[in-house]
Scaffold this active site. Structure first.
Site, short mmCIF file in Angstrom:
data_model
loop_
_atom_site.label_atom_id
_atom_site.label_comp_id
_atom_site.label_asym_id
_atom_site.label_seq_id
_atom_site.Cartn_x
_atom_site.Cartn_y
_atom_site.Cartn_z
N ARG A 183 0.82 -1.20 0.00
CA ARG A 183 0.00 0.00 0.00
C ARG A 183 0.85 1.24 0.00
O ARG A 183 1.94 1.25 0.58
CB ARG A 183 -0.92 0.00 1.22
N SER A 241 7.77 -5.38 6.49
CA SER A 241 7.40 -6.30 7.57
C SER A 241 8.08 -7.65 7.47
O SER A 241 7.43 -8.69 7.27
CB SER A 241 5.89 -6.46 7.59
N ASP A 278 5.95 -3.63 10.65
CA ASP A 278 4.52 -3.29 10.79
C ASP A 278 4.07 -3.21 12.25
O ASP A 278 3.21 -2.40 12.62
CB ASP A 278 3.61 -4.25 9.99
C1 GLC Z 1 6.40 -12.03 9.76
C2 GLC Z 1 7.58 -11.06 9.65
C3 GLC Z 1 7.48 -9.95 10.67
C4 GLC Z 1 6.12 -9.28 10.55
C5 GLC Z 1 5.01 -10.30 10.68
C6 GLC Z 1 3.61 -9.70 10.55
O1 GLC Z 1 6.48 -12.70 10.96
O2 GLC Z 1 8.80 -11.77 9.82
O3 GLC Z 1 8.50 -9.00 10.49
O4 GLC Z 1 5.99 -8.30 11.53
O5 GLC Z 1 5.17 -11.30 9.70
O6 GLC Z 1 3.43 -9.09 9.32
#
Ligand code: GLC
Length: 500
Positions: free
Chosen positions: A108, A178, A231
């Protein structure tokens, strides 16, 4: 003549007996098979037990692993990554900021206008795009080029509509990425590994903020990354923006993870790097948490062994949206192999990930007396028609066991964090209370699994209260934030844009 009649009668009797024997045999076999299907469910249920005693063991294990991960790199499966974020947004942020949120099958782009105290978020524009599958498994150049070009188009479109645009000014971006990143500063960090089905291998070991900046420059976009965040960290930022008692954030989406504010003196492994004596946000990467107390079944082991990241992300594989549907599918497939409750279509259950978690949630939450929605999904999405009501009930029970275990383990994880920071009520006056009064603790939560799957949400909230006990639970607020992973990054870009 008499002999003929006798012969015919005897023949009929033999045939009737044979038919009856076949029918009785068939019924007995079908009962045996049905019993086998129920046994498969029972065995699975037993393997998934999350009694309060077991949850408490998981709470303790989480707190112990957090300590170990903070003490040294590699000291725990929890990476406990520093974010370098030592001040969270508080409402004073002002100006226009962009954010880019990459972490699942969609990414996004956002533009957020902040009005400072009182006026808060004045406006936000968001655009969501799927990431083509080939880019998720391609090269870092291809992935970042695609993102930069999409961002540029978005910025141009926004500026066309903006009467106060300043085209030559360098724009400021918060980049939510993330995946596990070892940060060197608030605005730079190296990708440690991919999770959630991404495998752009040449990006591992690179500074992803610089990769993006290079791609933006090539695309002719005058923009810099002021904050590179996970995130969870974006969600914590937005949670804190609205409520300063927010101390932790958890994501339950495709993947799962948590972050929280840690005292700097507790982060032993990086003492030399830390200047601020207050607190810093730590990205736990709890998806990789592991403990022998986690109730693991043969289905979890098979899922892990067949995954591209075997022995990795064990907690995530029991909890998050990417995997829950597939755990349920594996149990249903076993039932299909050992009984005939799904008829000829059962073969489809052998296909990995054919049952996605949103479909599983829809079946689980079907409250019609004849489980119509379960029947529809089995027929239309899994091509398994004509499943009896009795068998549809079994399907719902399998979904329930999978989701209940996931939500209760997630709750234990949350209480583990609270325990680590002395907010679980066990630390007494010194850690959890101010002047004799219990402190309010807010945990920000985000992700489709929690927001859209009410049974998961209910089981989780219920288990948090069960573990903490009523009195302590009264002071713990679990609050859903909306779009924190995007807006939070823009807020952090605002907080940190003047510091670089
Ligand atoms: C996975 C990623 C992590 C992220 C999570 C939620 O575990 O390794 O960095 O925060 O997904 O999206």
């Amino acid at each position: 003549m008499g002999r003929v009649v006798f012969g015919v009668a005897l023949g009929c009797a033999v045939v009737t007996c044979a038919i009856a024997a076949v029918l009785v045999g068939r019924r007995a076999r079908s009962r045996r098979k049905w019993r086998r299907a129920v046994e498969v469910l029972r065995e699975f249920e037993e393997g998934c037990v999350t009694s309060i005693g077991r949850l408490r063991q998981v709470v303790d294990a989480m707190a112990v692993e957090m300590h170990a991960g903070l003490a040294s790199d590699g000291g725990s499966k929890l990476k406990m990554l520093l974010s370098f974020i030592d001040s969270l947004p508080n409402g004073n942020e002002i100006g226009t900021y962009y954010a880019l949120d990459l972490g699942g099958t969609n990414f996004r782009v956002l533009r957020v206008q902040l009005g400072g105290r009182g006026s808060m978020i004045l406006s936000r524009q968001v655009e969501c795009r799927p990431i083509p599958q080939e880019l998720m498994n391609g090269t870092s150049e291809g992935l970042f080029h695609f993102i930069a070009v999409t961002l540029k188009q978005f910025v141009e479109q926004q500026e066309d509509d903006d009467s106060e645009k300043k085209p030559d000014e360098k724009k400021v971006l918060g980049f939510t990425f993330s995946f596990p990143v070892r940060q060197m500063s608030v605005s730079s960090g190296i990708l440690i590994k991919w999770t959630k089905g991404f495998s752009v291998e040449d990006a591992v070991g690179k500074d992803v903020a610089r990769c993006l900046e290079e791609a933006m420059t090539k695309a002719g976009l005058n923009m810099r990354v002021a904050a590179l965040v996970n995130d969870t960290v974006g969600t914590l930022a937005l949670g804190h923006y609205y409520d300063e008692d927010t101390v932790a954030a958890v994501i339950f989406g495709t993947g799962t993870n948590a972050c929280y504010v840690e005292r700097t003196d507790a982060i032993i492994k990086c003492q030399g790097l830390l200047t601020n004596s207050g607190g810093m946000v730590v990205n736990m990467e709890w998806g990789n948490f592991w403990s022998s107390h986690l109730p693991r079944t043969s289905y979890d082991i098979a899922l892990d062994e067949e995954s591209p990241n075997c022995n990795d992300q064990g907690f995530e594989k029991m909890i998050s949206g990417m995997y829950l549907g597939d755990i349920a599918r594996r149990v249903l497939y076993r039932m299909a192999q050992e009984s005939d409750i799904f008829g000829d279509g059962a073969y489809n259950l052998s296909m990995c990930f054919i049952l996605r978690t949103p479909l599983m949630a829809a079946m689980h939450e079907d409250d019609s007396p004849d489980l119509r929605e379960v029947g529809r999904i089995l027929t239309e999405s899994l091509q398994i028609p004509d499943v009896s009501l009795k068998a549809r009930r079994l399907v719902v029970r399998v979904c329930d066991v999978v989701t209940r275990r996931a939500a209760r383990l997630a709750a234990a994880g949350i209480v583990g964090i609270l325990k680590k920071i002395g907010r679980d009520g066990s630390g007494g006056v010194a850690s959890g209370r101010t002047k004799g009064r219990p402190r309010r603790t807010v945990v920000a939560i985000e992700g489709g699994l929690y927001a859209n799957y009410s049974m998961f949400r209910e089981y989780l909230n219920e288990a948090v209260a069960e573990i903490l006990g009523e009195e302590v639970a009264q002071n713990v607020v679990i609050r859903v934030t909306e779009d924190g992973s995007g807006i939070g990054a823009a807020l952090l870009a605002a907080t940190y844009s003047s510091n670089r």
